[in-house]
Design an enzyme around this catalytic site. Structure first.
Site, PDB file in Angstrom:
ATOM      1  N   ASP A 139      -5.822  18.637  29.014  1.00  0.00           N
ATOM      2  CA  ASP A 139      -4.727  17.682  29.223  1.00  0.00           C
ATOM      3  C   ASP A 139      -3.383  18.405  29.326  1.00  0.00           C
ATOM      4  O   ASP A 139      -2.527  18.040  30.125  1.00  0.00           O
ATOM      5  CB  ASP A 139      -4.669  16.676  28.069  1.00  0.00           C
ATOM      6  N   ASN A 169     -13.076  22.602  34.141  1.00  0.00           N
ATOM      7  CA  ASN A 169     -13.402  23.881  33.522  1.00  0.00           C
ATOM      8  C   ASN A 169     -14.605  24.478  34.253  1.00  0.00           C
ATOM      9  O   ASN A 169     -15.224  23.824  35.104  1.00  0.00           O
ATOM     10  CB  ASN A 169     -13.652  23.742  32.010  1.00  0.00           C
ATOM     11  N   GLU A 216     -17.888  22.442  34.131  1.00  0.00           N
ATOM     12  CA  GLU A 216     -17.896  21.258  34.984  1.00  0.00           C
ATOM     13  C   GLU A 216     -18.057  21.633  36.455  1.00  0.00           C
ATOM     14  O   GLU A 216     -18.849  21.015  37.184  1.00  0.00           O
ATOM     15  CB  GLU A 216     -16.601  20.467  34.781  1.00  0.00           C
TER      16      GLU A 216
END
Length: 327
Positions: free
Chosen positions: A272, A201, A204
């Site tokens: 995920d 993301n 990060e």
């Protein structure tokens, strides 16, 4: 869509940190007389696969078969993990779940009341794989890589994906010309060299580069820099309400894909879903941009659900039809 019909014959190795997600769901009607905290009257509870297990769950909903490599404790929670994996579209004969005497099965308990998370309780100890454990996973990985169409590295920084294991699994996969996708951790960020794509993301990615990523231009610069640093053909940065951005090295171009979520209840597990759907459709024959558009639509479905949920193939195709994609 032709690629959707190929999913049932697609096989993907999932290697990473296996987690159990427990949900205690209830309602709050009063404050505790013992302390100024809400009393949650539990009306329902459930336990599901989390971490790398949530990737397995997402793949299963699409009809994709997975081979699972990871580690759990030698405890009752591991039995629950095994039971849950057996309900998904996995190959028990090809799975390798190491039983550790040192590390317990990771259990995250979320207490939810009125669609709001009241608190989360984590039960875990994080130690890197031992040399013997790493050797065991690599031997299993080497035996099944030829059967797989792609590999997902699901890194929650709980010890399974050591720097050595990351390097060796990617090298083996690249040698066999397999797709390798990575849901990364900042602590390992620049160790995933030659992966097909990473899907961090924007927080990060920004943290890895030591800067905030807010504008399209900043995201474009970051995606290109990371892809070049890792020698990767593409780089995806997910951006919450702003959707996602995909950099394709061969085109030296970044595509910005706006979110399609109508209402956001819970972003838990959305990453995920993105990597599961993207990897599946890339392995089934879609191009990088098309697979990203499909995974973005999938994320728009799951954030409208409570908890680490998944999207079925039927829900995904319906969302794509409403969007007007791939008709």
């Amino acid at each position: 869509m032709e690629a959707a019909s190929k999913l049932k014959t697609t096989k993907i190795i999932v290697i990473g940190d296996l987690i159990l997600d427990e949900y205690l769901i209830g309602e709050v009607n009063r404050i505790s007389p013992e302390a100024p905290v809400p009393v949650v009257w539990v009306r329902n509870e459930k336990t599901t696969l989390g971490g790398a297990g949530n990737v397995v769950k997402n793949l299963s909903r699409l009809g994709v078969q997975s081979f699972v490599l990871g580690r759990a404790g030698n405890d009752s929670a591991a039995k629950t993990l095994d039971d849950l994996l057996s309900t998904e579209n996995t190959s028990s004969s090809k799975n390798t779940i190491i039983r550790s005497e040192k590390v317990p099965t990771i259990l995250k308990t979320r207490v939810i009341a009125g669609h709001q998370q009241v608190c989360r309780i984590d039960r875990e100890e994080t130690f890197p794989l031992s040399d013997a454990e790493e050797k065991q996973l690599l031997e299993s990985f080497s035996k099944i890589i030829q059967e797989a169409d792609a590999v997902v590295l699901s890194d929650y920084d709980k010890g399974t994906l050591t720097a050595s294991l990351i390097r060796k699994t990617i090298d083996i996969a690249v040698q066999h010309k397999k797709i390798v996708t990575v849901d990364p951790q900042v602590s390992h960020f620049f160790q995933y060299e030659k992966a097909t794509v990473m899907t961090p993301n924007h927080h990060e990615a920004g943290k890895a580069l030591g800067k905030k990523l807010e504008t399209n231009a900043e995201v474009e610069e970051a995606a290109k820099k990371i892809a070049e640093n890792l020698n990767s053909p593409s780089m995806m940065i997910t951006r919450g309400e702003k959707g996602m951005s995909l950099y394709i090295s061969s085109e030296s171009k970044t595509y910005h894909i706006p979110t399609v979520a109508k209402e956001v209840f819970d972003v838990t597990g959305a990453g995920d879903t993105v990597i599961s759907v993207y990897t599946s459709f890339l392995a089934a024959g879609l191009g990088e941009l098309e697979a990203a558009i499909v995974s973005n639509a999938a994320a728009g479905v799951v954030v409208g659900k409570l908890g680490a949920e998944t999207v079925s193939l039927e829900e995904l195709l319906e969302a794509l039809e409403k969007r007007g994609s791939f008709q």
